[in-house]
Structures are given as structure tokens and as C-alpha cells.
Design a protein around this motif. Sequence first.
Motif, PDB file in Angstrom:
ATOM      1  N   VAL A  29       0.869  -1.172   0.000  1.00  0.00           N
ATOM      2  CA  VAL A  29       0.000   0.000   0.000  1.00  0.00           C
ATOM      3  C   VAL A  29       0.904   1.219   0.000  1.00  0.00           C
ATOM      4  O   VAL A  29       1.845   1.290   0.799  1.00  0.00           O
ATOM      5  CB  VAL A  29      -0.910   0.026   1.258  1.00  0.00           C
ATOM      6  N   VAL A  30       0.640   2.160  -0.897  1.00  0.00           N
ATOM      7  CA  VAL A  30       1.378   3.418  -0.929  1.00  0.00           C
ATOM      8  C   VAL A  30       0.366   4.532  -0.743  1.00  0.00           C
ATOM      9  O   VAL A  30      -0.664   4.557  -1.422  1.00  0.00           O
ATOM     10  CB  VAL A  30       2.148   3.594  -2.256  1.00  0.00           C
ATOM     11  N   ALA A  31       0.644   5.444   0.196  1.00  0.00           N
ATOM     12  CA  ALA A  31      -0.310   6.509   0.492  1.00  0.00           C
ATOM     13  C   ALA A  31       0.428   7.749   0.993  1.00  0.00           C
ATOM     14  O   ALA A  31       1.479   7.643   1.623  1.00  0.00           O
ATOM     15  CB  ALA A  31      -1.295   6.041   1.563  1.00  0.00           C
ATOM     16  N   PRO A  32      -0.148   8.919   0.732  1.00  0.00           N
ATOM     17  CA  PRO A  32       0.415  10.135   1.325  1.00  0.00           C
ATOM     18  C   PRO A  32       0.041  10.169   2.801  1.00  0.00           C
ATOM     19  O   PRO A  32      -0.994   9.621   3.207  1.00  0.00           O
ATOM     20  CB  PRO A  32      -0.272  11.263   0.551  1.00  0.00           C
ATOM     21  N   GLY A  33       0.881  10.789   3.609  1.00  0.00           N
ATOM     22  CA  GLY A  33       0.598  10.857   5.035  1.00  0.00           C
ATOM     23  C   GLY A  33       1.180  12.097   5.667  1.00  0.00           C
ATOM     24  O   GLY A  33       1.816  12.924   5.008  1.00  0.00           O
ATOM     25  N   SER A  39       8.072  13.396  21.624  1.00  0.00           N
ATOM     26  CA  SER A  39       8.380  12.590  22.813  1.00  0.00           C
ATOM     27  C   SER A  39       9.195  11.346  22.460  1.00  0.00           C
ATOM     28  O   SER A  39       8.961  10.261  22.993  1.00  0.00           O
ATOM     29  CB  SER A  39       7.104  12.180  23.547  1.00  0.00           C
ATOM     30  N   GLY A  40      10.139  11.491  21.524  1.00  0.00           N
ATOM     31  CA  GLY A  40      11.016  10.388  21.162  1.00  0.00           C
ATOM     32  C   GLY A  40      10.394   9.343  20.258  1.00  0.00           C
ATOM     33  O   GLY A  40      10.970   8.283  20.036  1.00  0.00           O
ATOM     34  N   LYS A  41       9.192   9.622  19.716  1.00  0.00           N
ATOM     35  CA  LYS A  41       8.499   8.662  18.863  1.00  0.00           C
ATOM     36  C   LYS A  41       8.149   9.308  17.529  1.00  0.00           C
ATOM     37  O   LYS A  41       7.894  10.502  17.444  1.00  0.00           O
ATOM     38  CB  LYS A  41       7.224   8.165  19.544  1.00  0.00           C
ATOM     39  N   HIS A  42       8.113   8.474  16.486  1.00  0.00           N
ATOM     40  CA  HIS A  42       7.734   8.907  15.148  1.00  0.00           C
ATOM     41  C   HIS A  42       6.267   8.548  14.941  1.00  0.00           C
ATOM     42  O   HIS A  42       5.862   7.409  15.186  1.00  0.00           O
ATOM     43  CB  HIS A  42       8.585   8.203  14.087  1.00  0.00           C
ATOM     44  N   PHE A  43       5.476   9.505  14.500  1.00  0.00           N
ATOM     45  CA  PHE A  43       4.052   9.297  14.249  1.00  0.00           C
ATOM     46  C   PHE A  43       3.758   9.555  12.780  1.00  0.00           C
ATOM     47  O   PHE A  43       4.205  10.567  12.228  1.00  0.00           O
ATOM     48  CB  PHE A  43       3.200  10.271  15.074  1.00  0.00           C
ATOM     49  N   VAL A  44       3.000   8.666  12.144  1.00  0.00           N
ATOM     50  CA  VAL A  44       2.546   8.863  10.773  1.00  0.00           C
ATOM     51  C   VAL A  44       1.060   8.556  10.734  1.00  0.00           C
ATOM     52  O   VAL A  44       0.621   7.496  11.196  1.00  0.00           O
ATOM     53  CB  VAL A  44       3.281   7.941   9.779  1.00  0.00           C
ATOM     54  N   SER A  45       0.292   9.489  10.184  1.00  0.00           N
ATOM     55  CA  SER A  45      -1.137   9.244  10.004  1.00  0.00           C
ATOM     56  C   SER A  45      -1.439   9.274   8.512  1.00  0.00           C
ATOM     57  O   SER A  45      -0.822  10.027   7.756  1.00  0.00           O
ATOM     58  CB  SER A  45      -1.969  10.293  10.747  1.00  0.00           C
ATOM     59  N   TYR A  46      -2.357   8.408   8.120  1.00  0.00           N
ATOM     60  CA  TYR A  46      -2.765   8.359   6.719  1.00  0.00           C
ATOM     61  C   TYR A  46      -4.156   7.753   6.622  1.00  0.00           C
ATOM     62  O   TYR A  46      -4.639   7.117   7.550  1.00  0.00           O
ATOM     63  CB  TYR A  46      -1.763   7.573   5.862  1.00  0.00           C
ATOM     64  N   GLU A  47      -4.783   7.990   5.479  1.00  0.00           N
ATOM     65  CA  GLU A  47      -6.127   7.500   5.242  1.00  0.00           C
ATOM     66  C   GLU A  47      -6.070   6.354   4.241  1.00  0.00           C
ATOM     67  O   GLU A  47      -5.373   6.435   3.230  1.00  0.00           O
ATOM     68  CB  GLU A  47      -6.973   8.648   4.690  1.00  0.00           C
ATOM     69  N   GLU A  48      -6.802   5.301   4.537  1.00  0.00           N
ATOM     70  CA  GLU A  48      -6.858   4.125   3.664  1.00  0.00           C
ATOM     71  C   GLU A  48      -8.262   4.037   3.072  1.00  0.00           C
ATOM     72  O   GLU A  48      -9.249   4.083   3.800  1.00  0.00           O
ATOM     73  CB  GLU A  48      -6.561   2.885   4.515  1.00  0.00           C
ATOM     74  N   VAL A  49      -8.337   3.944   1.762  1.00  0.00           N
ATOM     75  CA  VAL A  49      -9.615   3.836   1.072  1.00  0.00           C
ATOM     76  C   VAL A  49      -9.885   2.362   0.800  1.00  0.00           C
ATOM     77  O   VAL A  49      -9.008   1.640   0.337  1.00  0.00           O
ATOM     78  CB  VAL A  49      -9.587   4.630  -0.253  1.00  0.00           C
TER      79      VAL A  49
END
Length: 156
Positions: A29-33, A39-49
Motif C-alpha cells: 500500500v502506498v499513500a500520502p501521510g 516525545s522520542g516517537k515517530h508518528f505517521v497518520s494516513y487515510e486508507e480507502v
Amino acid sequence: MTREVLLSIKGLQVIGETKEETGGEEIEVVAPGKYRFQSGKHFVSYEEVIEGSSEKIQNLIKISDDIVEVTKRGFTNVHMVFEKNKRNMSYYDTPFGKFLISIMAKNIQVTKEQGQISTKVDYSLDINYEHMADCSIEIKINAKNGRPFHLSETVK
């Protein structure tokens, strides 16, 4: 502040002894995010259709050096925790019913470079107390459009 990124997620489930035995195929799956470091953590949010539907899933991936978490909300709902040598259980809520899943991560590898974060997790998946598959997931987070992607703490 969030940064625009391009996210690639590859998954593989092996139900028999080897990929060749089961015909296991990688799914990508490839998606923009949106990316942030906090706080020392990496966060990525994205929408899946969802293919063939107007339904969507909001996804949040949280990555630290030794734990990867995936939270899905919408068409399906789940909070999966991948922690090396620790069994984590959660309910996976789908339109077809609710399933108890158990995840035992065997290996977690996180590589951070300027402009990219790569994460690979090898894990065992049980559903309703029955072993289903040995799996792997590879997550790549890349700076979108060649813009700088800095691994630095978010300032509020």
C-alpha cells in the motif's frame, strides 16, 4: 508541525512452512501521510480507502526503537502492538465480526536516515487462539516531493 510524507507498507503472510508452499504474496500500500516526531516517537497518520466502497480507515502508526503500534479507526478498528518477544492481544473489529488477535513480534528493526525511516517487523499472528500465519511488515516513510525531512523534536 506535521510534514508531508509518502508511506509504503508491504506485508507478507506465510501460512505454510515457506512462501513457495503457500503462494504467499507481498501486498503493498502506498499513500500520502502526515509525519511528526514527538516525545522520542515517530508518528505517521494516513487515510486508507477501501476498494469498491466509499468507506475509509484512519490509520496512525507510532514507531520507537523497540515498539511499533498500528491503530485503525473506521471501517475496521484495531490497536496492534508489536513488541519484541512479548505477546500482545487486541480485538480486531470488522464488518464481519470481532476477532481476538494475538501478535508476537520476533524481530523489530528501525533504520533512520535523513529523509527516510524504514521499519521491518517479523511476527507471529494468532486469531481466536489459533496460529494463523508468520508475517512480516515493512514500513517506509519518505519525505514527499524531495522536501527536507528532519528527525527532530516537534516544538509546540
